[in-house]
Motif scaffolding. Structure first.
Motif, mmCIF file in Angstrom:
data_model
loop_
_atom_site.group_PDB
_atom_site.id
_atom_site.type_symbol
_atom_site.label_atom_id
_atom_site.label_comp_id
_atom_site.label_asym_id
_atom_site.label_seq_id
_atom_site.Cartn_x
_atom_site.Cartn_y
_atom_site.Cartn_z
ATOM 1 N N LEU A 81 9.430 6.497 36.833
ATOM 2 C CA LEU A 81 10.427 6.231 37.198
ATOM 3 C C LEU A 81 10.902 5.388 38.016
ATOM 4 O O LEU A 81 11.223 4.179 37.539
ATOM 5 N N TRP A 82 9.892 4.837 38.559
ATOM 6 C CA TRP A 82 9.888 3.788 39.782
ATOM 7 C C TRP A 82 9.714 2.264 38.792
ATOM 8 O O TRP A 82 10.046 0.717 38.875
ATOM 9 N N VAL A 83 9.056 2.069 38.130
ATOM 10 C CA VAL A 83 7.830 1.476 37.176
ATOM 11 C C VAL A 83 8.786 0.758 36.383
ATOM 12 O O VAL A 83 9.016 -0.077 36.566
ATOM 13 N N VAL A 84 9.637 2.072 35.389
ATOM 14 C CA VAL A 84 10.024 1.715 34.367
ATOM 15 C C VAL A 84 11.645 0.641 35.302
ATOM 16 O O VAL A 84 11.867 -0.694 34.738
ATOM 17 N N LYS A 85 12.023 1.052 35.960
ATOM 18 C CA LYS A 85 13.211 0.530 36.839
ATOM 19 C C LYS A 85 13.039 -0.958 37.560
ATOM 20 O O LYS A 85 13.627 -2.095 37.073
ATOM 21 N N THR A 86 11.761 -1.484 37.843
ATOM 22 C CA THR A 86 11.754 -2.767 38.615
ATOM 23 C C THR A 86 10.958 -3.589 36.926
ATOM 24 O O THR A 86 11.339 -4.017 37.491
ATOM 25 N N ARG A 87 10.181 -2.899 36.155
ATOM 26 C CA ARG A 87 9.860 -3.540 34.914
ATOM 27 C C ARG A 87 11.168 -3.915 34.535
ATOM 28 O O ARG A 87 12.079 -5.351 34.066
ATOM 29 N N VAL A 88 12.772 -3.129 34.020
ATOM 30 C CA VAL A 88 13.608 -3.380 33.865
ATOM 31 C C VAL A 88 14.825 -4.739 34.793
ATOM 32 O O VAL A 88 15.576 -5.439 34.101
ATOM 33 N N CYS A 89 14.648 -4.378 35.956
ATOM 34 C CA CYS A 89 15.370 -4.653 36.872
ATOM 35 C C CYS A 89 14.541 -6.282 37.038
ATOM 36 O O CYS A 89 15.275 -7.405 37.757
ATOM 37 N N THR A 90 13.446 -6.917 36.272
ATOM 38 C CA THR A 90 13.247 -7.820 36.857
ATOM 39 C C THR A 90 12.902 -8.977 35.580
ATOM 40 O O THR A 90 12.180 -9.749 34.870
ATOM 41 N N THR A 91 13.543 -7.927 34.586
ATOM 42 C CA THR A 91 13.339 -8.984 32.868
ATOM 43 C C THR A 91 14.783 -8.877 32.172
ATOM 44 O O THR A 91 15.506 -8.460 33.144
ATOM 45 N N ASP B 258 14.469 -11.404 27.132
ATOM 46 C CA ASP B 258 13.308 -11.467 26.741
ATOM 47 C C ASP B 258 12.442 -10.451 25.758
ATOM 48 O O ASP B 258 12.810 -9.606 25.823
ATOM 49 N N ALA B 259 11.160 -11.349 25.875
ATOM 50 C CA ALA B 259 10.523 -11.175 24.428
ATOM 51 C C ALA B 259 9.876 -9.163 25.482
ATOM 52 O O ALA B 259 9.146 -8.881 26.198
ATOM 53 N N GLY B 260 10.073 -7.833 25.116
ATOM 54 C CA GLY B 260 9.529 -6.766 25.165
ATOM 55 C C GLY B 260 10.181 -6.482 25.930
ATOM 56 O O GLY B 260 9.530 -5.494 26.355
ATOM 57 N N ALA B 261 11.290 -7.059 26.000
ATOM 58 C CA ALA B 261 12.355 -6.410 27.754
ATOM 59 C C ALA B 261 12.522 -4.857 26.530
ATOM 60 O O ALA B 261 12.938 -4.950 26.042
ATOM 61 N N TYR B 262 12.133 -3.632 27.612
ATOM 62 C CA TYR B 262 12.435 -2.587 27.568
ATOM 63 C C TYR B 262 13.965 -2.002 27.226
ATOM 64 O O TYR B 262 14.927 -2.958 27.748
ATOM 65 N N ARG B 263 14.526 -1.212 26.095
ATOM 66 C CA ARG B 263 15.971 -0.832 26.201
ATOM 67 C C ARG B 263 16.745 0.032 27.449
ATOM 68 O O ARG B 263 17.661 0.614 27.962
ATOM 69 N N GLY B 264 15.941 0.554 28.033
ATOM 70 C CA GLY B 264 16.135 1.361 28.865
ATOM 71 C C GLY B 264 15.735 2.548 29.653
ATOM 72 O O GLY B 264 14.198 2.443 28.955
ATOM 73 N N LEU B 265 15.518 3.569 30.377
ATOM 74 C CA LEU B 265 14.854 4.769 30.619
ATOM 75 C C LEU B 265 13.271 4.993 30.013
ATOM 76 O O LEU B 265 12.353 5.423 29.888
ATOM 77 N N LEU B 266 13.992 5.657 28.978
ATOM 78 C CA LEU B 266 13.129 6.447 28.149
ATOM 79 C C LEU B 266 12.269 5.608 26.918
ATOM 80 O O LEU B 266 11.149 5.939 26.820
ATOM 81 N N ASP B 267 13.128 4.859 26.957
ATOM 82 C CA ASP B 267 12.096 3.190 26.158
ATOM 83 C C ASP B 267 10.794 2.936 26.845
ATOM 84 O O ASP B 267 10.052 2.291 26.332
#
Length: 300
Positions: free
Chosen positions: A115-125, A129-138
């Motif tokens: 969960l923290w990996v996804v949070k970090t990546r979403v918060c820093t994009t 941005d190309a390839g940005a996550y749409r949310g937690l499940l994505d």
């Protein structure tokens, strides 16, 4: 949930500062403001709430798991019974509190790390941005598909180094409660006021955070999106680095940014965690005392 939602923008700013590799001369207080402005310029005010779903899931799961593990481990250390005296104060030693808190933190970290990996990546994009996550499940699905289990557990090593945070906080907190019961002649910890719980919980949090914060910076840097070494030129955009592992991240941070680099985002982190921490501990203690009194009145 309420505190996480209200203070999530500070989390976004904190994480962007943590992954920022700017040299010491550029790491001034104004970077927090510039980082926030950069987010708003790219994604609007809603950008300050990117990653909220992952943050809610991570915080709710972590607090619930942590309190459960911590209580079970304390009771086990006490021989299978409740690890509290009649006063409600703990019967364990400071070393036992430290060990119980660290063990609970390690177990919680292992379960919540994806969960923290996804949070970090979403918060820093940004959304654009190309390839940005749409949310937690994505984010979870795409990391598992492209990087496997290893990708979901990036940053686990510094996360485990940081488990001392919970141990140090609870050790200080429990010792302050015991000291308060003895020094003020109280019968139980239930005699503490909400203001006293707030003071003890905030003091123990600052104590623990000051010691373990560098592990959070290293964790964020290792969890950022692969290939994020590009250095956007917009004011407030984080200048991200690329690291092969924990030791590499620590060495590069120290060499380029000095010891101060390990404390980037510390101010927003304090503003972010203290209110939620105070509320959580007050609610926890008041609820626990209510349950103790209800059980006593029923002869349980």
């Amino acid at each position: 949930m309420v505190s996480t939602t209200v203070f999530h923008p500070l989390d976004v700013v904190k994480i962007r500062l943590q992954v920022d590799t700017a040299a010491r001369a550029d790491a001034v207080l104004g970077r927090a403001v510039r980082a926030a402005r950069h987010v708003v310029a790219r994604d609007g005010a809603a950008g300050l709430y990117r990653g909220l779903g992952a943050n809610l899931a991570g915080n709710c799961a972590s607090w619930g798991l942590y309190f459960a593990w911590y209580t079970w481990i304390k009771d086990w250390m006490a021989g299978g019974g409740p690890a509290v005296a009649a006063s409600g104060a703990s019967t364990l030693s400071p070393a036992q509190h430290l060990a119980a808190g660290a063990a609970a933190g390690a177990l919680t970290q292992c379960m919540a790390n994806p969960l923290w990996v996804v949070k970090t990546r979403v918060c820093t994009t940004s959304r654009s941005d190309a390839g940005a996550y749409r949310g937690l499940l994505d984010g979870l699905a795409r990391i598992a598909a492209t990087e496997g289990i290893r990708g979901l557990y990036k940053g686990l090593a510094p996360g485990l180094l940081g488990v001392a945070h919970g141990g140090l906080q609870f050790m200080a907190y429990e010792e302050m409660k015991k000291l308060g019961v003895r020094s003020a002649g109280r019968r139980t910890v239930g005699d503490f006021s909400s203001a006293e719980y707030a003071l003890m919980s905030s003091s123990s949090k600052v104590f623990a955070l000051a010691i373990t914060y560098p592990s959070q910076v290293l964790r964020s840097r290792l969890q950022q999106t692969p290939g994020a070494a590009a250095m956007p030129g917009a004011p407030g955009a984080p200048r991200m680095g690329s690291y092969s592992g924990l030791c590499d991240a620590a060495a590069k941070t120290l060499r380029a940014e000095g010891a101060a680099g390990f404390y980037k985002g510390f101010g927003p982190a304090l503003l972010r965690v203290l209110p939620g921490n105070i509320v959580t501990f007050i609610v926890y203690e008041k609820t626990a005392e209510l349950l103790r009194r209800t059980g006593a009145s029923r002869g349980g």
